[in-house]
Design a protein around this motif. Sequence first.
Motif, PDB file in Angstrom:
ATOM      1  N   ALA A   1       0.873  -1.200   0.033  1.00  0.00           N
ATOM      2  CA  ALA A   1      -0.118  -0.025  -0.072  1.00  0.00           C
ATOM      3  C   ALA A   1       0.725   1.185  -0.078  1.00  0.00           C
ATOM      4  CB  ALA A   1      -0.967   0.100   1.130  1.00  0.00           C
ATOM      5  N   HIS A   2       2.170   0.955   0.439  1.00  0.00           N
ATOM      6  CA  HIS A   2       3.054   2.350   0.403  1.00  0.00           C
ATOM      7  C   HIS A   2       3.868   2.472  -0.919  1.00  0.00           C
ATOM      8  CE1 HIS A   2       2.977   2.401   5.178  1.00  0.00           C
ATOM      9  NE2 HIS A   2       1.884   2.587   4.594  1.00  0.00           N
ATOM     10  N   VAL A   3       3.839   1.692  -1.672  1.00  0.00           N
ATOM     11  CA  VAL A   3       4.549   1.628  -3.031  1.00  0.00           C
ATOM     12  C   VAL A   3       4.382   3.042  -4.019  1.00  0.00           C
ATOM     13  CG1 VAL A   3       4.965   0.633  -5.250  1.00  0.00           C
ATOM     14  CG2 VAL A   3       4.927  -0.825  -3.082  1.00  0.00           C
ATOM     15  N   PRO A   4       3.225   3.448  -3.642  1.00  0.00           N
ATOM     16  CA  PRO A   4       2.813   4.891  -4.648  1.00  0.00           C
ATOM     17  C   PRO A   4       3.583   5.898  -4.024  1.00  0.00           C
ATOM     18  CG  PRO A   4       0.664   3.649  -4.380  1.00  0.00           C
ATOM     19  CD  PRO A   4       1.812   3.009  -3.310  1.00  0.00           C
ATOM     20  N   PHE A   5       3.959   6.003  -2.848  1.00  0.00           N
ATOM     21  CA  PHE A   5       4.488   7.199  -2.102  1.00  0.00           C
ATOM     22  C   PHE A   5       5.918   7.429  -2.894  1.00  0.00           C
ATOM     23  CE2 PHE A   5       1.493   5.828   0.921  1.00  0.00           C
ATOM     24  CZ  PHE A   5       0.656   6.919   0.985  1.00  0.00           C
ATOM     25  N   PRO A   6       6.917   6.634  -2.937  1.00  0.00           N
ATOM     26  CA  PRO A   6       8.229   6.781  -3.533  1.00  0.00           C
ATOM     27  C   PRO A   6       7.900   7.082  -5.119  1.00  0.00           C
ATOM     28  CG  PRO A   6       8.238   4.607  -2.858  1.00  0.00           C
ATOM     29  CD  PRO A   6       6.844   5.400  -2.344  1.00  0.00           C
ATOM     30  N   LEU A   7       7.040   6.645  -5.492  1.00  0.00           N
ATOM     31  CA  LEU A   7       6.909   6.711  -6.849  1.00  0.00           C
ATOM     32  C   LEU A   7       6.116   7.936  -7.368  1.00  0.00           C
ATOM     33  CD1 LEU A   7       5.290   3.459  -8.175  1.00  0.00           C
ATOM     34  CD2 LEU A   7       7.666   4.008  -8.179  1.00  0.00           C
ATOM     35  N   ILE A   8       5.638   8.813  -6.440  1.00  0.00           N
ATOM     36  CA  ILE A   8       4.990  10.193  -6.635  1.00  0.00           C
ATOM     37  C   ILE A   8       6.103  11.077  -6.646  1.00  0.00           C
ATOM     38  CG2 ILE A   8       3.716  11.889  -5.645  1.00  0.00           C
ATOM     39  CD1 ILE A   8       1.677   9.696  -4.684  1.00  0.00           C
ATOM     40  N   TYR A   9       7.070  10.678  -5.833  1.00  0.00           N
ATOM     41  CA  TYR A   9       8.199  11.665  -5.536  1.00  0.00           C
ATOM     42  C   TYR A   9       9.141  11.419  -6.613  1.00  0.00           C
ATOM     43  CZ  TYR A   9       7.139  13.280  -0.917  1.00  0.00           C
ATOM     44  OH  TYR A   9       6.341  13.970   0.241  1.00  0.00           O
ATOM     45  N   MET A  10       9.219  10.218  -7.377  1.00  0.00           N
ATOM     46  CA  MET A  10      10.199   9.916  -8.287  1.00  0.00           C
ATOM     47  C   MET A  10       9.557  10.710  -9.860  1.00  0.00           C
ATOM     48  SD  MET A  10      11.291   6.460 -10.083  1.00  0.00           S
ATOM     49  CE  MET A  10      10.652   5.443  -9.108  1.00  0.00           C
ATOM     50  N   ALA A  11       8.462  10.699  -9.736  1.00  0.00           N
ATOM     51  CA  ALA A  11       7.755  11.128 -11.156  1.00  0.00           C
ATOM     52  C   ALA A  11       8.178  12.359 -11.746  1.00  0.00           C
ATOM     53  CB  ALA A  11       6.472  11.414 -10.911  1.00  0.00           C
ATOM     54  N   PRO A  12       8.319  13.611 -10.968  1.00  0.00           N
ATOM     55  CA  PRO A  12       8.843  14.656 -11.357  1.00  0.00           C
ATOM     56  C   PRO A  12      10.426  14.604 -11.633  1.00  0.00           C
ATOM     57  CG  PRO A  12       8.070  15.295  -9.291  1.00  0.00           C
ATOM     58  CD  PRO A  12       7.714  13.754  -9.637  1.00  0.00           C
ATOM     59  N   ALA A  13      11.091  13.741 -10.984  1.00  0.00           N
ATOM     60  CA  ALA A  13      12.448  13.681 -11.393  1.00  0.00           C
ATOM     61  C   ALA A  13      12.655  12.903 -12.872  1.00  0.00           C
ATOM     62  CB  ALA A  13      13.241  13.060 -10.393  1.00  0.00           C
ATOM     63  N   VAL A  14      11.789  12.061 -13.052  1.00  0.00           N
ATOM     64  CA  VAL A  14      11.811  11.335 -14.428  1.00  0.00           C
ATOM     65  C   VAL A  14      11.485  12.493 -15.399  1.00  0.00           C
ATOM     66  CG1 VAL A  14      10.608   9.902 -15.765  1.00  0.00           C
ATOM     67  CG2 VAL A  14      11.324   9.116 -13.537  1.00  0.00           C
ATOM     68  N   ALA A  15      10.098  13.210 -15.308  1.00  0.00           N
ATOM     69  CA  ALA A  15       9.698  14.352 -16.015  1.00  0.00           C
ATOM     70  C   ALA A  15      10.915  15.222 -16.320  1.00  0.00           C
ATOM     71  CB  ALA A  15       8.604  15.130 -15.534  1.00  0.00           C
ATOM     72  N   THR A  16      11.622  15.765 -15.272  1.00  0.00           N
ATOM     73  CA  THR A  16      12.762  16.538 -15.564  1.00  0.00           C
ATOM     74  C   THR A  16      13.860  16.027 -16.537  1.00  0.00           C
ATOM     75  OG1 THR A  16      12.533  17.458 -13.478  1.00  0.00           O
ATOM     76  CG2 THR A  16      14.628  17.585 -14.335  1.00  0.00           C
ATOM     77  N   LEU A  17      14.142  14.678 -16.257  1.00  0.00           N
ATOM     78  CA  LEU A  17      14.822  14.260 -17.303  1.00  0.00           C
ATOM     79  C   LEU A  17      14.381  14.152 -18.666  1.00  0.00           C
ATOM     80  CD1 LEU A  17      16.543  11.024 -15.339  1.00  0.00           C
ATOM     81  CD2 LEU A  17      17.687  13.110 -15.991  1.00  0.00           C
ATOM     82  N   ALA A  18      13.245  13.580 -18.761  1.00  0.00           N
ATOM     83  CA  ALA A  18      12.317  13.652 -20.117  1.00  0.00           C
ATOM     84  C   ALA A  18      12.486  15.015 -20.762  1.00  0.00           C
ATOM     85  CB  ALA A  18      10.978  13.260 -20.090  1.00  0.00           C
ATOM     86  N   LEU A  19      12.490  16.196 -20.117  1.00  0.00           N
ATOM     87  CA  LEU A  19      12.341  17.380 -20.870  1.00  0.00           C
ATOM     88  C   LEU A  19      13.606  18.131 -20.936  1.00  0.00           C
ATOM     89  CD1 LEU A  19       9.182  18.906 -18.522  1.00  0.00           C
ATOM     90  CD2 LEU A  19       9.495  18.144 -21.161  1.00  0.00           C
TER      91      LEU A  19
END
Length: 112
Positions: free
Chosen positions: A93-111
């Motif tokens: 149930a806690h897996v989404p939390f680190p993924l939420i924090y990771m998402a903008p870092a991934v987006a930063t790389l993509a952009l």
Amino acid sequence: MSTAHTVVTVLAAAMAGFSAYALLSRAAWVVEPLAEYGVPRSWWTPLGLAKAAGSLGLLAGFLVPALGIAAAIGLVLYFTGAALTVLRARSYAHVPFPLIYMAPAVATLALA
């Protein structure tokens, strides 16, 4: 540099910075799960400092783009490790939390 890249990078830095502050200030809602996952208490400060360094590195990337890319990669690796730690602890149930924090870092790389 696009406006989207700037906004996403500042968001990623703010989220990582907030996460670092919460860990370094030993917020109960952060450290209690870490103890449950089996993360040694001696690792908490270095982990918080790693997130803080990633946050500052993202912002420094506006002046030195390679530093920002390195910081984003470091944060993606950090939060991947966090997600794996949660999975190893079977706290699904806690897996989404680190993924939420990771998402903008991934987006930063993509952009970048």
